[in-house]
Design a protein around this motif. Structure first.
Motif, PDB file in Angstrom:
ATOM      1  N   PHE A 217       0.821  -1.218   0.000  1.00 42.12           N
ATOM      2  CA  PHE A 217       0.000   0.000   0.000  1.00 42.12           C
ATOM      3  C   PHE A 217       0.851   1.262   0.000  1.00 42.12           C
ATOM      4  N   TYR A 218       1.965   1.257   0.735  1.00 41.88           N
ATOM      5  CA  TYR A 218       2.705   2.487   0.987  1.00 41.88           C
ATOM      6  C   TYR A 218       3.619   2.918  -0.163  1.00 41.88           C
ATOM      7  N   GLY A 219       3.964   1.998  -1.053  1.00 40.49           N
ATOM      8  CA  GLY A 219       4.967   2.297  -2.068  1.00 40.49           C
ATOM      9  C   GLY A 219       4.652   3.513  -2.916  1.00 40.49           C
ATOM     10  N   ASP A 220       3.418   3.584  -3.454  1.00 34.59           N
ATOM     11  CA  ASP A 220       3.054   4.692  -4.329  1.00 34.59           C
ATOM     12  C   ASP A 220       2.946   6.008  -3.561  1.00 34.59           C
ATOM     13  N   ILE A 221       2.458   5.951  -2.318  1.00 40.55           N
ATOM     14  CA  ILE A 221       2.389   7.171  -1.506  1.00 40.55           C
ATOM     15  C   ILE A 221       3.781   7.752  -1.302  1.00 40.55           C
ATOM     16  N   ILE A 222       4.736   6.897  -0.917  1.00 44.43           N
ATOM     17  CA  ILE A 222       6.103   7.354  -0.673  1.00 44.43           C
ATOM     18  C   ILE A 222       6.729   7.890  -1.951  1.00 44.43           C
ATOM     19  N   ARG A 223       6.453   7.230  -3.078  1.00 45.14           N
ATOM     20  CA  ARG A 223       7.009   7.699  -4.358  1.00 45.14           C
ATOM     21  C   ARG A 223       6.480   9.094  -4.677  1.00 45.14           C
ATOM     22  N   GLY A 224       5.187   9.327  -4.418  1.00 45.30           N
ATOM     23  CA  GLY A 224       4.619  10.650  -4.654  1.00 45.30           C
ATOM     24  C   GLY A 224       5.244  11.712  -3.768  1.00 45.30           C
ATOM     25  N   ILE A 225       5.475  11.355  -2.495  1.00 45.01           N
ATOM     26  CA  ILE A 225       6.123  12.285  -1.560  1.00 45.01           C
ATOM     27  C   ILE A 225       7.538  12.604  -2.029  1.00 45.01           C
ATOM     28  N   GLU A 226       8.289  11.570  -2.385  1.00 39.05           N
ATOM     29  CA  GLU A 226       9.678  11.779  -2.793  1.00 39.05           C
ATOM     30  C   GLU A 226       9.771  12.609  -4.062  1.00 39.05           C
ATOM     31  N   ASP A 227       8.934  12.318  -5.050  1.00 34.85           N
ATOM     32  CA  ASP A 227       8.985  13.072  -6.306  1.00 34.85           C
ATOM     33  C   ASP A 227       8.722  14.560  -6.061  1.00 34.85           C
ATOM     34  N   MET A 228       7.713  14.868  -5.274  1.00 33.81           N
ATOM     35  CA  MET A 228       7.389  16.269  -5.005  1.00 33.81           C
ATOM     36  C   MET A 228       8.489  16.936  -4.173  1.00 33.81           C
ATOM     37  N   SER A 229       9.024  16.216  -3.197  1.00 34.04           N
ATOM     38  CA  SER A 229      10.097  16.772  -2.365  1.00 34.04           C
ATOM     39  C   SER A 229      11.312  17.133  -3.200  1.00 34.04           C
ATOM     40  N   TYR A 230      11.735  16.205  -4.054  1.00 34.51           N
ATOM     41  CA  TYR A 230      12.938  16.438  -4.852  1.00 34.51           C
ATOM     42  C   TYR A 230      12.744  17.568  -5.852  1.00 34.51           C
ATOM     43  N   GLU A 231      11.511  17.725  -6.346  1.00 35.78           N
ATOM     44  CA  GLU A 231      11.229  18.839  -7.261  1.00 35.78           C
ATOM     45  C   GLU A 231      11.413  20.186  -6.569  1.00 35.78           C
ATOM     46  N   HIS A 232      11.264  20.203  -5.251  1.00 33.98           N
ATOM     47  CA  HIS A 232      11.444  21.426  -4.469  1.00 33.98           C
ATOM     48  C   HIS A 232      12.831  21.517  -3.835  1.00 33.98           C
ATOM     49  N   GLY A 233      13.711  20.565  -4.190  1.00 37.78           N
ATOM     50  CA  GLY A 233      15.061  20.603  -3.653  1.00 37.78           C
ATOM     51  C   GLY A 233      15.182  20.086  -2.229  1.00 37.78           C
TER      52      GLY A 233
ATOM     53  N   ALA B 294     -10.310   2.353  -5.865  1.00 33.42           N
ATOM     54  CA  ALA B 294      -9.035   3.041  -6.073  1.00 33.42           C
ATOM     55  C   ALA B 294      -8.879   4.207  -5.114  1.00 33.42           C
ATOM     56  N   GLN B 295      -7.824   4.149  -4.323  1.00 35.53           N
ATOM     57  CA  GLN B 295      -7.341   5.348  -3.637  1.00 35.53           C
ATOM     58  C   GLN B 295      -6.233   5.922  -4.511  1.00 35.53           C
ATOM     59  N   PRO B 296      -6.226   7.218  -4.761  1.00 42.02           N
ATOM     60  CA  PRO B 296      -5.169   7.802  -5.601  1.00 42.02           C
ATOM     61  C   PRO B 296      -3.876   7.928  -4.795  1.00 42.02           C
ATOM     62  N   LEU B 297      -3.197   6.799  -4.603  1.00 42.00           N
ATOM     63  CA  LEU B 297      -2.090   6.734  -3.644  1.00 42.00           C
ATOM     64  C   LEU B 297      -0.934   7.658  -4.027  1.00 42.00           C
ATOM     65  N   TYR B 298      -0.477   7.565  -5.282  1.00 44.25           N
ATOM     66  CA  TYR B 298       0.639   8.414  -5.723  1.00 44.25           C
ATOM     67  C   TYR B 298       0.249   9.890  -5.633  1.00 44.25           C
ATOM     68  N   ASP B 299      -0.952  10.205  -6.132  1.00 48.91           N
ATOM     69  CA  ASP B 299      -1.415  11.599  -6.091  1.00 48.91           C
ATOM     70  C   ASP B 299      -1.585  12.077  -4.655  1.00 48.91           C
ATOM     71  N   MET B 300      -2.000  11.169  -3.763  1.00 42.25           N
ATOM     72  CA  MET B 300      -2.135  11.524  -2.357  1.00 42.25           C
ATOM     73  C   MET B 300      -0.782  11.931  -1.783  1.00 42.25           C
TER      74      MET B 300
ATOM     75  N   ARG C  12       1.860  13.053  -3.521  1.00 44.00           N
ATOM     76  CA  ARG C  12       2.284  14.310  -4.144  1.00 44.00           C
ATOM     77  C   ARG C  12       1.525  15.502  -3.570  1.00 44.00           C
ATOM     78  N   GLU C  13       0.205  15.370  -3.489  1.00 45.13           N
ATOM     79  CA  GLU C  13      -0.600  16.501  -3.024  1.00 45.13           C
ATOM     80  C   GLU C  13      -0.321  16.825  -1.562  1.00 45.13           C
ATOM     81  N   GLY C  14      -0.189  15.766  -0.742  1.00 44.92           N
ATOM     82  CA  GLY C  14       0.115  15.989   0.663  1.00 44.92           C
ATOM     83  C   GLY C  14       1.445  16.690   0.842  1.00 44.92           C
ATOM     84  N   CYS C  15       2.445  16.261   0.058  1.00 47.25           N
ATOM     85  CA  CYS C  15       3.767  16.881   0.144  1.00 47.25           C
ATOM     86  C   CYS C  15       3.732  18.309  -0.401  1.00 47.25           C
TER      87      CYS C  15
END
Length: 333
Positions: free
Chosen positions: A74-90, A291-297, A299-302
């Motif tokens: 369950f957590y993989g896509d959520i973490i990927r979304g967080i990491e992608d958004m974080s890295y985009e912001h440095g 479907a929970q939008p895990l990756y988007d969740m 990204r949006e949360g981050c």
């Protein structure tokens, strides 16, 4: 004892000011000096104190993420979304696990405080007052993902689990299923487990179907809990034609046990999962699921957290939409 800048300066034969400039990439030295200082620092096992440096900078450019021990995908896509958004912001991400059901949440919060993260994301952990007080005492922006509390000072982003479970069961009823089991939810989990069970039972009642408690098999959302549930259904000789699962992995546990016993999916038993995680489309047959939008969740949360960290924008709680993804694991009776 750890090596210091003074130790490096003494061995390299340069001033402490020069060592500091080299280590912090500030310039004002030649290439030979840079190589010598770096070689000595490496030989002495010197580690730069980022925390001390951050005291001056007031920022570490890091985001902390706290989640339970990983028992499902369950957590993989959520973490990927967080990491992608974080890295985009440095920003970089520090991840820690708070144990089963968040049993080590206070230790995890202390760790994040020591690392001086700029913001914090807590994923799928039930927070009690002591943990919330410890969290707010860090005095940094934070957001909860796939969990919530009743306190207004803890902003969250999550799906309405009750409504999503209701929709899944109503879909089975629309396909003429009247004896529907449920598997994999933890009834003691007020964030995800209990609301999904309530959505299941209310959907049955609203369509004139009596709730049979023998058809509800509790679990921890894992593959193994789905297996255990199906074995229990078989021992009970449950006459159900369909089962709603509290997670995709529990659904795969159901399907796996059915395969071992020669039970066809969906010819003999229809199955609906929950999450739309990566495993849902890999199953045979592909799994119909909520479907929970895990990756988007993630990204949006981050993104909300970044706005709070960088621009002091207040984070508002939000319920995000779910969707029923229809594949091949349900048949119409």
């Amino acid at each position: 004892m750890a090596a210091t800048i003074k130790d490096i300066a003494r061995v390299a034969g340069v001033s402490t000011a020069t060592v500091s400039r080299v280590i912090n990439n500030l310039g004002g030295y030649n290439e030979e000096t840079e190589k010598k200082v770096n070689a000595v620092a490496k030989a002495l096992g010197y580690r730069k104190n980022e925390n001390a440096r951050s005291l001056v900078q007031k920022s570490t450019n890091t985001i902390g993420v706290i989640m339970p021990d990983v028992t499902t995908s369950f957590y993989g896509d959520i973490i990927r979304g967080i990491e992608d958004m974080s890295y985009e912001h440095g920003y970089s991400v520090i991840l820690t696990h708070a144990g089963s059901s968040g049993s080590r949440i206070l230790e995890s919060l202390n760790l994040m405080g020591e690392r001086r993260v700029d913001g914090l994301i807590i994923v799928s952990i039930e927070l009690h007052d002591a943990a919330i007080d410890a969290l707010t005492s860090l005095d940094i922006p934070f957001i909860l993902l796939s969990t919530m509390t009743n306190r207004a000072d803890t902003p969250y982003l999550k799906v309405d689990d009750y409504a999503a479970a209701y929709a899944a069961v109503e879909y089975l009823i629309a396909n003429n299923h009247r004896v529907i089991g449920m598997a994999g939810a933890n009834p003691n989990d007020p964030i995800s487990g209990a609301p999904r069970i309530l959505g299941y039972t209310q959907a049955l009642r609203d369509h004139g179907i009596k709730v049979d408690l023998n058809l509800i098999k509790a679990g921890d959302f894992s593959f193994e809990s789905g297996q255990a549930a199906m074995k229990s259904f078989l021992e009970d000789q449950a006459p159900m034609t369909a089962v709603f699962c509290a997670s995709d992995e529990a659904a795969l546990g159901i399907i796996s046990t059915c395969f071992e016993h020669g039970i066809g999916i969906p010819t003999d038993l229809s199955v609906v999962g929950y999450d739309n995680s990566k495993v849902s489309h890999m199953s045979i047959p592909p799994l119909t699921t909520v479907a929970q939008p895990l990756y988007d969740m993630g990204r949006e949360g981050c993104s909300e957290l970044m706005d709070a960290v960088q621009h002091k924008i207040k984070i508002e709680s939000k319920v995000i939409p779910h969707e029923l993804v229809v594949r091949k694991s349900v048949r119409t009776l």
